[in-house]
Design a protein around this motif. Sequence first.
Motif, PDB file in Angstrom:
ATOM      1  N   GLY A   1      -3.043  77.694 109.914  1.00 41.31           N
ATOM      2  CA  GLY A   1      -2.378  78.337 108.784  1.00 41.31           C
ATOM      3  C   GLY A   1      -1.252  77.528 108.157  1.00 41.31           C
ATOM      4  O   GLY A   1      -0.722  77.927 107.117  1.00 41.31           O
ATOM      5  N   ASP A   2      -0.858  76.420 108.758  1.00 35.96           N
ATOM      6  CA  ASP A   2       0.208  75.591 108.185  1.00 35.96           C
ATOM      7  C   ASP A   2      -0.224  75.001 106.843  1.00 35.96           C
ATOM      8  O   ASP A   2      -1.364  74.578 106.678  1.00 35.96           O
ATOM      9  CB  ASP A   2       0.565  74.420 109.113  1.00 35.96           C
ATOM     10  CG  ASP A   2       1.447  74.818 110.272  1.00 35.96           C
ATOM     11  OD1 ASP A   2       1.917  75.974 110.276  1.00 35.96           O
ATOM     12  OD2 ASP A   2       1.662  73.976 111.156  1.00 35.96           O
ATOM     13  N   ARG A   3       0.696  74.984 105.895  1.00 38.56           N
ATOM     14  CA  ARG A   3       0.466  74.303 104.616  1.00 38.56           C
ATOM     15  C   ARG A   3       0.864  72.848 104.819  1.00 38.56           C
ATOM     16  O   ARG A   3       1.903  72.546 105.404  1.00 38.56           O
ATOM     17  CB  ARG A   3       1.317  74.930 103.507  1.00 38.56           C
ATOM     18  CG  ARG A   3       1.003  76.375 103.213  1.00 38.56           C
ATOM     19  CD  ARG A   3      -0.192  76.572 102.323  1.00 38.56           C
ATOM     20  NE  ARG A   3       0.072  75.954 101.033  1.00 38.56           N
ATOM     21  CZ  ARG A   3      -0.875  75.574 100.185  1.00 38.56           C
ATOM     22  NH1 ARG A   3      -2.130  75.746 100.490  1.00 38.56           N
ATOM     23  NH2 ARG A   3      -0.578  75.022  99.037  1.00 38.56           N
ATOM     24  N   VAL A   4       0.020  71.919 104.331  1.00 38.89           N
ATOM     25  CA  VAL A   4       0.254  70.498 104.539  1.00 38.89           C
ATOM     26  C   VAL A   4       0.047  69.723 103.248  1.00 38.89           C
ATOM     27  O   VAL A   4      -0.568  70.206 102.300  1.00 38.89           O
ATOM     28  CB  VAL A   4      -0.691  69.929 105.630  1.00 38.89           C
ATOM     29  CG1 VAL A   4      -0.392  70.546 106.987  1.00 38.89           C
ATOM     30  CG2 VAL A   4      -2.144  70.122 105.261  1.00 38.89           C
ATOM     31  N   SER A   5       0.585  68.513 103.253  1.00 34.56           N
ATOM     32  CA  SER A   5       0.389  67.570 102.160  1.00 34.56           C
ATOM     33  C   SER A   5      -0.194  66.302 102.772  1.00 34.56           C
ATOM     34  O   SER A   5       0.331  65.769 103.746  1.00 34.56           O
ATOM     35  CB  SER A   5       1.725  67.267 101.485  1.00 34.56           C
ATOM     36  OG  SER A   5       1.554  66.248 100.537  1.00 34.56           O
TER      37      SER A   5
ATOM     38  N   ARG B   1       3.775  68.419 107.160  1.00 30.05           N
ATOM     39  CA  ARG B   1       3.898  69.864 106.987  1.00 30.05           C
ATOM     40  C   ARG B   1       4.846  70.138 105.835  1.00 30.05           C
ATOM     41  O   ARG B   1       5.842  69.460 105.634  1.00 30.05           O
ATOM     42  CB  ARG B   1       4.445  70.483 108.267  1.00 30.05           C
ATOM     43  CG  ARG B   1       4.586  72.005 108.171  1.00 30.05           C
ATOM     44  CD  ARG B   1       5.190  72.634 109.408  1.00 30.05           C
ATOM     45  NE  ARG B   1       4.317  72.490 110.561  1.00 30.05           N
ATOM     46  CZ  ARG B   1       4.653  71.845 111.665  1.00 30.05           C
ATOM     47  NH1 ARG B   1       5.821  71.283 111.794  1.00 30.05           N
ATOM     48  NH2 ARG B   1       3.810  71.774 112.666  1.00 30.05           N
ATOM     49  N   LEU B   2       4.538  71.166 105.069  1.00 35.35           N
ATOM     50  CA  LEU B   2       5.412  71.562 103.954  1.00 35.35           C
ATOM     51  C   LEU B   2       6.413  72.605 104.405  1.00 35.35           C
ATOM     52  O   LEU B   2       6.251  73.300 105.340  1.00 35.35           O
ATOM     53  CB  LEU B   2       4.582  72.117 102.792  1.00 35.35           C
ATOM     54  CG  LEU B   2       3.628  71.123 102.159  1.00 35.35           C
ATOM     55  CD1 LEU B   2       2.813  71.805 101.072  1.00 35.35           C
ATOM     56  CD2 LEU B   2       4.393  69.953 101.581  1.00 35.35           C
TER      57      LEU B   2
ATOM     58  N   VAL C   1      -8.855  70.764 107.568  1.00 40.70           N
ATOM     59  CA  VAL C   1      -7.929  71.148 106.507  1.00 40.70           C
ATOM     60  C   VAL C   1      -8.708  71.503 105.253  1.00 40.70           C
ATOM     61  O   VAL C   1      -9.601  70.755 104.827  1.00 40.70           O
ATOM     62  CB  VAL C   1      -6.939  69.998 106.200  1.00 40.70           C
ATOM     63  CG1 VAL C   1      -5.906  70.450 105.181  1.00 40.70           C
ATOM     64  CG2 VAL C   1      -6.257  69.517 107.467  1.00 40.70           C
TER      65      VAL C   1
ATOM     66  N   LEU D   1      -2.590  68.779  98.575  1.00 39.19           N
ATOM     67  CA  LEU D   1      -2.108  69.966  99.277  1.00 39.19           C
ATOM     68  C   LEU D   1      -3.258  70.720  99.920  1.00 39.19           C
ATOM     69  O   LEU D   1      -4.331  70.831  99.334  1.00 39.19           O
ATOM     70  CB  LEU D   1      -1.373  70.889  98.315  1.00 39.19           C
ATOM     71  CG  LEU D   1      -0.136  70.305  97.640  1.00 39.19           C
ATOM     72  CD1 LEU D   1       0.418  71.287  96.633  1.00 39.19           C
ATOM     73  CD2 LEU D   1       0.907  69.939  98.666  1.00 39.19           C
ATOM     74  N   GLY D   2      -3.013  71.252 101.125  1.00 39.14           N
ATOM     75  CA  GLY D   2      -4.056  71.989 101.818  1.00 39.14           C
ATOM     76  C   GLY D   2      -3.497  72.913 102.869  1.00 39.14           C
ATOM     77  O   GLY D   2      -2.291  72.992 103.083  1.00 39.14           O
ATOM     78  N   THR D   3      -4.411  73.615 103.551  1.00 43.66           N
ATOM     79  CA  THR D   3      -4.065  74.562 104.604  1.00 43.66           C
ATOM     80  C   THR D   3      -4.908  74.258 105.836  1.00 43.66           C
ATOM     81  O   THR D   3      -6.112  74.039 105.724  1.00 43.66           O
ATOM     82  CB  THR D   3      -4.358  76.010 104.147  1.00 43.66           C
ATOM     83  OG1 THR D   3      -3.663  76.251 102.932  1.00 43.66           O
ATOM     84  CG2 THR D   3      -3.919  77.016 105.189  1.00 43.66           C
TER      85      THR D   3
END
Length: 73
Positions: free
Chosen positions: A30-34, A72-73, A54, A40-42
């Motif tokens: 569930g972490d939002r990432v770059s 991680r965002l 992702v 950008l993704g999850t």
Amino acid sequence: MTKPSAPRRHLPTSPFAAPVTPVAKEFSLGDRVSHDQYGLGTIVGVEEGIAMLVDFGARQVRVLSPYSRMDRL
């Protein structure tokens, strides 16, 4: 068939620095990432210590550890 070679050991008298193993970043479901390449993704799937699945919207990508191009965002 050839046998894979063993990693070279670092000699204490070597003038070169010892090789550094990168530390894998920690992510959870569930972490939002770059990502540097995909944007950008999850995180939608976790293979502990191996890879993260992702979702970047247009596609899902399996990103391998140590996740050096992902934050991680």
